[in-house]
Design a protein around this motif. Structure first.
Motif, PDB file in Angstrom:
ATOM      1  N   GLU A  42       0.819  -1.208   0.000  1.00  0.00           N
ATOM      2  CA  GLU A  42       0.000   0.000   0.000  1.00  0.00           C
ATOM      3  C   GLU A  42       0.864   1.274   0.000  1.00  0.00           C
ATOM      4  N   SER A  43       2.058   1.212   0.581  1.00  0.00           N
ATOM      5  CA  SER A  43       2.920   2.404   0.614  1.00  0.00           C
ATOM      6  C   SER A  43       3.409   2.781  -0.783  1.00  0.00           C
ATOM      7  N   GLY A  48      -1.836   5.322  -0.653  1.00  0.00           N
ATOM      8  CA  GLY A  48      -0.876   5.250   0.450  1.00  0.00           C
ATOM      9  C   GLY A  48       0.006   6.487   0.479  1.00  0.00           C
ATOM     10  N   LEU A  52       0.438   9.350   3.346  1.00  0.00           N
ATOM     11  CA  LEU A  52       1.740   9.574   3.969  1.00  0.00           C
ATOM     12  C   LEU A  52       2.152  11.044   3.861  1.00  0.00           C
ATOM     13  N   LEU A  55       0.207  12.845   6.475  1.00  0.00           N
ATOM     14  CA  LEU A  55       0.755  12.608   7.811  1.00  0.00           C
ATOM     15  C   LEU A  55       2.068  13.363   8.019  1.00  0.00           C
ATOM     16  N   ASP A  65      10.399   9.326   6.068  1.00  0.00           N
ATOM     17  CA  ASP A  65       9.462   8.235   5.810  1.00  0.00           C
ATOM     18  C   ASP A  65       8.843   8.316   4.419  1.00  0.00           C
ATOM     19  N   PRO A  69       8.438   5.645  -0.576  1.00  0.00           N
ATOM     20  CA  PRO A  69       7.194   5.736  -1.351  1.00  0.00           C
ATOM     21  C   PRO A  69       7.270   6.756  -2.492  1.00  0.00           C
TER      22      PRO A  69
ATOM     23  N   LEU B  21       5.938  -6.663   6.965  1.00  0.00           N
ATOM     24  CA  LEU B  21       6.263  -5.241   6.852  1.00  0.00           C
ATOM     25  C   LEU B  21       6.294  -4.588   8.234  1.00  0.00           C
ATOM     26  N   ASP B  24       7.706   2.240   9.217  1.00  0.00           N
ATOM     27  CA  ASP B  24       6.635   3.181   9.533  1.00  0.00           C
ATOM     28  C   ASP B  24       5.780   3.526   8.308  1.00  0.00           C
ATOM     29  N   ALA B  25       6.457   3.754   7.170  1.00  0.00           N
ATOM     30  CA  ALA B  25       5.710   4.123   5.960  1.00  0.00           C
ATOM     31  C   ALA B  25       4.721   3.019   5.606  1.00  0.00           C
ATOM     32  N   ASP B  26       5.144   1.774   5.747  1.00  0.00           N
ATOM     33  CA  ASP B  26       4.253   0.656   5.441  1.00  0.00           C
ATOM     34  C   ASP B  26       3.134   0.553   6.462  1.00  0.00           C
ATOM     35  N   TYR B  28       1.854   2.805   8.422  1.00  0.00           N
ATOM     36  CA  TYR B  28       0.874   3.890   8.297  1.00  0.00           C
ATOM     37  C   TYR B  28       0.014   3.736   7.059  1.00  0.00           C
ATOM     38  N   SER B  29       0.540   3.102   6.005  1.00  0.00           N
ATOM     39  CA  SER B  29      -0.309   2.992   4.819  1.00  0.00           C
ATOM     40  C   SER B  29      -1.274   1.803   4.914  1.00  0.00           C
ATOM     41  N   PHE B  30      -1.180   1.042   6.001  1.00  0.00           N
ATOM     42  CA  PHE B  30      -2.206   0.040   6.277  1.00  0.00           C
ATOM     43  C   PHE B  30      -3.054   0.454   7.483  1.00  0.00           C
TER      44      PHE B  30
END
Lengths: 435, 471
Positions: A42-43, A48, A52, A55, A65, A69, B21, B24-26, B28-30
């Motif tokens: 999803e990232s 996603g 991000l 955020l 972070d 992505p 996973l 943090d990026a992963d 947060y995207s879930f």
């Protein structure tokens, strides 16, 4: 992180924070996103990334972070085309690229900075410099040094991505043949007066396509003007966090073409065309430059947009099965979707075989296939699967980056000699007996 | 319990580390779906076999770690959100099995298969998988099963649960169990299949499904009917259905949505009508012609302004375009869309319209009504801006009142989106204390340690309905 960047209000201004609220997180973008499909996370999806960025703007995650992505986004913008709520993903992405660029500048080594300066500020906008590179490449090809280098495997050891790209670098035409059109003959009864935008990389590596484009336009009864003062469009700069240079180049082009009275400014490069039609995004709405850029942007059209609206004198039959790999920026930014297919289907003898998921990016994406080679190849492999299902004799492209990537794809699948790759202009030129 | 390094090591032994996973990026995207709220999981696992799922659940069961199954996160009710942290089980990679059994008219699928691809595959055999949530081209069948998704075709063909013959599930103890089978008739013991479908991942984790397919209708036909009075459109729905015709779809748009679409795309829709009904019939081409004539007559008799029947596929697509554009059009007004799906018995549609009009005025909110009117599954959508806290509070109150109205009229909180976190506070209102207790006792029997998607469906003491995220 530099001090002034730490405050979240600053970040909210720099990132396209308000734009992220248009995303309702429905996920309709997922099937259109090549990186989501290839990496399965999803990232690496538009939804996603948008969340991000939001955020990060809220200070809930760090700028670092965003690196993965955002860096791995192709920028194909297919998500914008399918988005049911019209999220301006391009703006969100560009803002994140800029913020990341600033964040990294502090961390860049001296040599990295020097390389960036040479590439983005000196080489790309400078035709002489590119010609020099072009000439060097030509010599390298003509002296057969390329074969020696390829055999030795030196390049493979240095970098697999450069090695792969080196194999598909097209033959550079000799300098004299490159710019024969400073003054183009005027026809008596012309329908439209158009200026031609050549692009820098295009004009170095695919100058023949530019030549043929202008000849086709003349065949279609246009008066074609070539303007020497034009420069690089700045697309690659913008996508690589070199916005200042991008703005400088945009201003240069706008000023140059403003002096010329013409109906349209035509190019044959999906990617550059997309940058040109969005020039106003580089400026603040309401400013004079914004208005000037907008007027300029509206005049820029892709060659297939214009040719499909004019009469082309097609004389040759071409008996081949053809599939088409659209340039993402032509489809999703310029919104030129049907025109290239209409042109292809006009040619007698052609069997057009549309590939599944035609609109999915091929993974070329500017310099993506060089900087993220492995990931790019994953995306290319997905693409080649659907290409092969159509069993084509020829793949038609509308952008030099896609063109090279398709050649690489054909090579990787061991189909050289069986599948050709041509720019749509080359195909039309053949059909119209233009050379 | 928190996910410790020890647990991560155990998980890495259960499933390849490339499918675990922890960045943090992963994470947060879930942390979101298509509803509200942001809940970061501690770890995401992407299983691709029943064995892997069983091994992960066994670890979760041993260490008491919450575990939340997730498809592609298109849920409108918060179903996959890890509200208590823990593990998100992302099934999106596991799309490897899609088999059509032509002789038995069934499809066997792994949970990550995209819903619309099942119908596409069935089509090659002249068959159809009817459930068609509007996210069918994105959502996974696993998510559809967990939430018991519906869609426009629900009117004639029913919803996801009506097409499930059998399941393979992993229980809270990590055991692999099969329910049902490949037969339409099956009365051996309790119908666990139906119990699990729609249980939102709170009873067991679905790892495979056997789905019923039906013959594909040969043709379809669409009509657009305009109404000066919205109440008449409600009567038209009842009259058409009472005349012995079962349309495959009956979708409505109210005046606010018509105006929004016109401002957005100028399709030439009349903005002075109070409602548009789109009616699709499917079946044998000859029968369709006759039925369409009948639909026309019935609609004109209840006071329709006009009926336009599409003469070919292009015209049909043009008529549906209006409905498709409602969502993009209304978010142009304000960016936040709260999509509810309170559902009422058909006969109450006119009364529900009346009540929603009152609610709209009382709270001064932008309420747009469109959706699957034929089965009483209206979609009242409130258009707002989540950054406007004051307006969001009014929206919350309005939504509460819409729920109350639906239940008072003999309807339900949710027709097809599910309860998740969003509607949990209203469960007792619909089910009563004892009804809710019966459901809770099932949950306790199946998942005594409360590790399967905890925090869903059942309200926590004092839980209130909230749409506001923190900023």
């Amino acid at each position: 992180m530099s001090c002034e960047m730490t405050t979240s209000t600053m970040l909210r201004d720099k990132l396209a924070y308000d734009e992220t609220f248009s995303c309702v997180k429905c996920g309709y973008c997922l099937p259109s996103c090549p990186t989501y499909l290839a990496f399965g996370k999803e990232s690496h999806s538009p939804r996603g990334r948008i969340q991000l960025v939001k955020l990060a703007a809220e200070g809930k995650i760090g700028i670092e972070d965003l690196e993965n992505p955002i860096d791995y986004c192709l920028g194909c913008r297919a998500c914008e085309t399918v988005c049911p709520t019209n999220v301006e993903y391009g703006k969100i992405l560009d803002s994140a690229i800029d913020v990341l660029g600033e964040y990294r500048k502090d961390k860049q080594s001296f040599s990295e900075k020097a390389i960036r300066t040479v590439i983005f500020k000196q080489a790309l906008p400078n035709k002489k410099m590119l010609k020099l590179v072009g000439t060097g490449l030509r010599l390298y090809q003509k002296t057969k040094a390329d074969k020696v280098v390829r055999k030795s495997g030196v390049i493979n050891k240095v970098s697999p991505s450069l090695a792969a790209m080196e194999q598909i670098t097209p033959t550079i035409e000799k300098p004299l043949a490159r710019n024969p059109y400073h003054e183009l003959p005027k026809k008596k009864k012309t329908k439209l007066k158009v200026a031609f935008f050549t692009g820098c990389i295009m004009d170095t590596f695919f100058s023949r396509v530019n030549d043929l484009s202008m000849k086709l336009l003349q065949k279609a009864n246009c008066e074609v003007v070539f303007l020497k003062e034009q420069t690089c469009c700045g697309a690659l700069h913008q996508h690589s966090a070199e916005k200042e240079t991008a703005i400088k180049l945009a201003k240069h082009n706008i000023e140059a073409f403003e002096k010329l009275e013409c109906d349209f400014i035509i190019n044959a490069i999906g990617g550059c065309g997309a940058a040109l039609v969005e020039y106003h995004h580089l400026f603040d709405p309401g400013s004079t430059w914004y208005e000037r850029a907008k007027t300029f942007a509206e005049k820029n059209k892709d060659i297939s947009y214009i040719l499909s609206r004019l009469e082309l004198p097609i004389v040759n039959t071409i008996n081949r099965r053809i599939t088409y790999q659209p340039s993402c920026h032509l489809t999703n930014v310029q919104k030129v979707v049907q025109e290239p297919m209409r042109l292809i289907e006009q040619i007698p003898g052609i069997e057009f075989a549309r590939m599944k998921s035609q609109d999915l990016c091929c993974g070329s994406a500017g310099i993506y296939n060089i900087v993220h080679h492995e990931e790019s190849m994953k995306i290319l492999d997905m693409k080649m699967k659907t290409v092969q299902e159509t069993k084509p004799h020829l793949i038609v492209t509308t952008n030099p980056g896609c063109h090279l990537q398709m050649i690489l794809g054909v090579k990787r699948e061991g189909l050289e000699g069986k599948i050709d790759v041509k720019h749509i202009v080359e195909l039309l030129a053949e059909a119209c007996d233009v050379s | 319990m928190k996910v410790t390094d020890e647990i991560i090591d155990r998980l890495k032994a259960a499933i390849h580390s490339s499918r675990i996973l922890t960045d943090d990026a992963d994470l947060y995207s879930f942390a979101f779906d298509a509803s509200f709220g942001m809940h970061k999981p501690e770890i995401v696992c992407q299983p691709m076999s029943s064995k892997e799922v069983a091994a992960i659940v066994q670890i979760a069961n041993q260490y008491l770690v919450p575990i939340c199954p997730r498809g592609r996160g298109t849920s409108l009710s918060g179903g996959p959100l890890p509200v208590k942290g823990g593990i998100v089980l992302d099934f999106s990679l596991w799309d490897t099995k899609l088999e059509i059994d032509e002789e038995n008219l069934v499809a066997t699928v792994s949970p990550g298969v995209i819903t619309s691809t099942i119908n596409d595959a069935a089509q090659q055999f002249g068959l159809m998988y009817p459930p068609d949530p509007s996210s069918a081209h994105v959502s996974t069948i696993g998510g559809n099963l967990a939430e018991n998704a519906g869609g426009p075709r629900g009117l004639k063909y029913g919803v996801t649960k009506d097409y499930v013959l059998g399941l393979e599930v992993v229980t809270a103890a990590g055991k692999i169990v099969r329910t049902g089978g490949k037969t339409v008739k099956n009365v051996t013991g309790y119908d666990l299949t139906k119990l699990i479908v729609g249980s939102e991942g709170t009873l067991a984790i679905i790892t495979e499904a056997t789905l019923r397919l039906i013959p594909r209708p040969k043709a379809s036909m669409t009509a657009m009917v305009l109404f000066d009075e919205i109440i008449d459109s409600g009567r038209a729905i009842s009259k058409v259905l009472g005349s012995g015709i079962m349309p495959s779809k009956m979708e409505m748009m109210d005046q606010s949505s018509i105006i929004a679409v016109e401002e957005y795309a100028s399709l030439g829709l009349p903005i002075d009508v109070e409602a548009i009904l789109l009616i699709e019939l499917d079946g044998h081409p000859q029968a369709l012609m006759e039925e369409m004539e009948q639909v026309k007559t019935v609609c004109m008799n209840v006071g329709a302004r006009s009926v336009r029947v599409a003469q070919n596929k292009e015209e049909e697509m043009e008529l549906w375009k209006a409905r498709k554009l409602v969502s993009p059009a209304i978010v142009k007004i304000k960016p936040t869309k709260i999509s509810e799906d309170a559902t009422i018995p058909r006969s109450q549609i006119p009364e529900m319209f009346r009540r929603m009009k009152i609610i709209k005025e009382k709270y001064n909110i932008h309420l747009v009504v469109f959706g699957h009117a034929g089965d009483g599954n209206l979609h009242p959508n409130i258009i707002t801006d989540q950054r406007d806290q004051e307006e969001m509070r009014r929206v919350e109150m309005a939504v509460e009142e819409i729920f109350k109205a639906a239940i008072e009229l003999g309807g339900t909180l949710s027709g097809e989106h599910g309860i998740g976190t969003m509607k949990a506070p209203f469960m007792e209102m619909e089910l009563g204390v004892d009804g809710l207790e019966m459901m809770k006792s099932i949950k306790e029997a199946w998942d005594p340690k409360n590790i399967l998607n905890p925090g869903k469906i059942f309200p926590v003491q004092g839980e209130r309905f909230e749409l506001r995220n923190d900023y």
